[in-house]
Design an enzyme around this catalytic site. Structure first.
Site, short mmCIF file in Angstrom:
data_model
loop_
_atom_site.label_atom_id
_atom_site.label_comp_id
_atom_site.label_asym_id
_atom_site.label_seq_id
_atom_site.Cartn_x
_atom_site.Cartn_y
_atom_site.Cartn_z
N GLU A 134 0.77 -1.27 0.26
CA GLU A 134 -0.04 0.11 -0.06
C GLU A 134 0.72 1.32 -0.13
O GLU A 134 0.58 2.18 -0.62
CB GLU A 134 -0.78 0.09 1.18
CG GLU A 134 -2.16 -1.04 1.16
CD GLU A 134 -3.16 -0.70 -0.24
OE1 GLU A 134 -3.07 0.43 -0.55
OE2 GLU A 134 -3.42 -1.86 -0.50
N CYS A 290 -13.71 1.13 -14.59
CA CYS A 290 -14.34 2.55 -14.11
C CYS A 290 -13.28 3.51 -14.47
O CYS A 290 -12.99 4.19 -13.45
CB CYS A 290 -15.06 2.63 -12.94
SG CYS A 290 -16.34 3.95 -12.88
N CYS A 297 -17.93 0.59 -19.45
CA CYS A 297 -19.45 0.16 -18.70
C CYS A 297 -19.77 -0.96 -19.19
O CYS A 297 -20.66 -1.55 -18.20
CB CYS A 297 -20.31 1.68 -19.07
SG CYS A 297 -19.87 3.36 -18.73
N CYS A 300 -18.78 -3.74 -16.79
CA CYS A 300 -18.98 -3.36 -15.46
C CYS A 300 -19.79 -3.99 -14.79
O CYS A 300 -20.97 -4.28 -15.27
CB CYS A 300 -19.28 -1.81 -15.25
SG CYS A 300 -19.54 -1.37 -13.43
N CYS A 306 -25.70 1.64 -11.56
CA CYS A 306 -24.95 3.18 -11.58
C CYS A 306 -25.72 4.11 -12.30
O CYS A 306 -26.20 3.91 -13.19
CB CYS A 306 -23.68 2.65 -12.70
SG CYS A 306 -22.93 4.27 -13.05
#
Length: 486
Positions: A134, A290, A297, A300, A306
């Site tokens: 991270e 995205c 899309c 997705c 959405c």
């Protein structure tokens, strides 16, 4: 948008709710926010910035003109949040979790830190492996991090190994990743765990953020959910973009109140049974599907949930019946949840433009004299990566009072109410054009990207046209006008 300009000191503006919007962001947003949070905690004298103080949930951070009172955070937040931008149905939340996790199980990328977190049984080693990844991924691309991460974990596979290394060794291995303070803070944290915490990583997001140097809210949440299974949501740039689009939030996700709302949504959505996988799935979705530009899309897993996509489909249907271009998910709406002046799309000729303006104005405010319509100036404003140009018009109606009946979704505001309402930075720029323009004057500001008629360039196709529309207020009874439908 459309105000009528009055030379009287008391003004009324008709405002309306615009279309839904799409936000965008990137991974380094989380790192910069964590830095700001740490700085605020370490400085008891720190005060919120003007932007923080006036930002709203769906509002961009308004740059209010000097001398104007700003609305307190709580008031703006309460005024701007609507259920349209939230998850109100538990069935929706359940469907979102299931669809996203099923997609992740099938499509997730094979990354070394994910393999290590899945295979490592020792909780401290697992948390350390997640922590290193991270920190490296902050403001750095995944493809770049892979080799650095592999080399790091080979050299220092445990907290104890890193704690015993020299700073020179750490900097040498970190060379090329940039932001060298990240590596230094990572080693400082490892030493603290070994020397002060008995070699055991803190087990919750709260204690991770509290005890480890350089660990902010996002990193703490990622470690706690992935390594320890704590049901805590996370928001980085990828997650922020996904949430903004799914709930049609069209403002700067790094502003204080918008960020708070996104964290609330993330916490609501995180799957308690698989929190680490859910958080990684949300980040994966933003990174691979995205995306900031040209999102995929059709691929997705949560497309049906959405709101931005739903808005695009409606816009495309309307566009198919007209000559205007068909929008995409990046362009559908930019001021969701805020009040705006009535507006129309730019027309190719001055005559058509004025006609369109008057028709729009009359739809909201009744009959108007065409001869008094006057161009006031131009405003250029950038929403995320999209730049819009507004042509601002005014119409003076002296001696007339505003109509008390307005269409649903509209309301009248006084000049004073405008400055405390949930309006965007772009609308405040438009209002400043009105304030700065008097007959016979020509003024502009390159810095604020606001210009007058004598300095403006001919607008391009696709640019938005604004018309400012203010009316003088003569009646002393304002209550009936204030009660106009929002």
């Amino acid at each position: 948008m459309t105000p009528l300009v009055s030379r009287l000191s008391r003004l009324w503006a008709i405002m309306r709710k615009p279309r839904a919007a799409v936000g965008s962001g990137h991974r380094k947003q989380a790192a910069s926010q964590e830095g700001r949070q740490k700085h605020a905690k370490n400085n008891s004298q720190a005060k919120p910035s003007a932007c923080d103080a006036c930002a709203g949930m769906i509002a961009e951070c308004p740059g209010a003109p000097a001398g104007l009172a700003r609305q307190p955070e709580e008031v703006v937040l309460q005024a701007s949040v609507s259920s349209y931008h939230l998850f109100r149905d538990i069935a929706e939340v359940t469907a979102f979790r299931g669809s996203l996790l099923s997609w992740y199980d099938q499509e997730k990328r094979d990354l070394p830190w994910r393999r290590r977190a899945e295979d490592e049984m020792d909780l401290d080693r697992r948390a350390y492996a997640v922590w290193v990844s991270e920190v490296m991924l902050q403001q750095t691309q995944v493809a770049t991090v892979i080799n650095y991460y592999t080399g790091w974990m080979q050299k220092w596979p445990t907290l104890q190994d890193l704690a015993s290394a020299s700073l020179e060794e750490v900097n040498q291995l970190w060379a090329g990743l940039g932001y060298y303070s990240r590596g230094r803070r990572l080693q400082e944290g490892a030493r603290k765990v070994v020397e002060e915490l008995g070699g055991h990583m803190p087990r919750t997001a709260e204690t991770l953020q509290q005890l480890l140097p350089g660990v902010g809210r996002y990193t703490a949440g990622a470690i706690a959910s992935i390594a320890f299974g704590q049901a805590t949501g996370v928001v980085d740039g990828n997650v922020a973009r996904v949430l903004c689009r799914v709930r049609a939030i069209g403002a700067d996700p790094s502003s204080t109140l918008v960020s708070q709302q996104l964290w609330g949504l993330a916490q609501q959505l995180v799957d308690p049974a698989r929190p680490g996988d859910f958080n990684q799935a949300a980040m994966e979705l933003g990174a691979t599907v995205c995306t900031p530009q040209r999102p995929l899309c059709s691929q997705c897993p949560v497309e049906s949930l959405c709101r931005a996509r739903q808005r695009v489909e409606r816009e495309q249907l309307l566009a198919s019946r007209s000559l205007s271009g068909s929008p995409d998910v990046e362009e559908c709406g930019l001021l969701a949840g805020l009040w705006e002046f009535p507006s129309v799309t730019w027309e190719p000729s001055e005559q058509l433009q004025r006609k369109a303006l008057l028709q729009e104005l009359q739809r909201w405010a009744g009959p108007l004299p065409a001869t008094r319509l006057r161009h006031l100036g131009e405003v250029v404003h950038t929403f995320s990566h999209i730049k819009l140009t507004y042509q601002v018009y005014g119409l003076a109606l002296e001696g007339q009072t505003p109509v008390t009946t307005v269409p649903p979704g509209a309301r009248w505001l006084t000049q004073e109410e405008f400055h405390t309402a949930a309006v965007s930075t772009a609308m405040k720029k438009v209002f400043r054009v009105y304030q700065g323009q008097q007959p016979g004057t020509c003024m502009g500001s390159k810095r604020s990207q606001v210009s007058s008629p004598c300095s403006r360039k001919k607008p391009r196709m696709g640019q938005q046209v604004l018309d400012n529309f203010f009316r003088s207020h003569i009646s002393t009874d304002a209550h009936s006008l204030n009660s106009a439908a929002q």
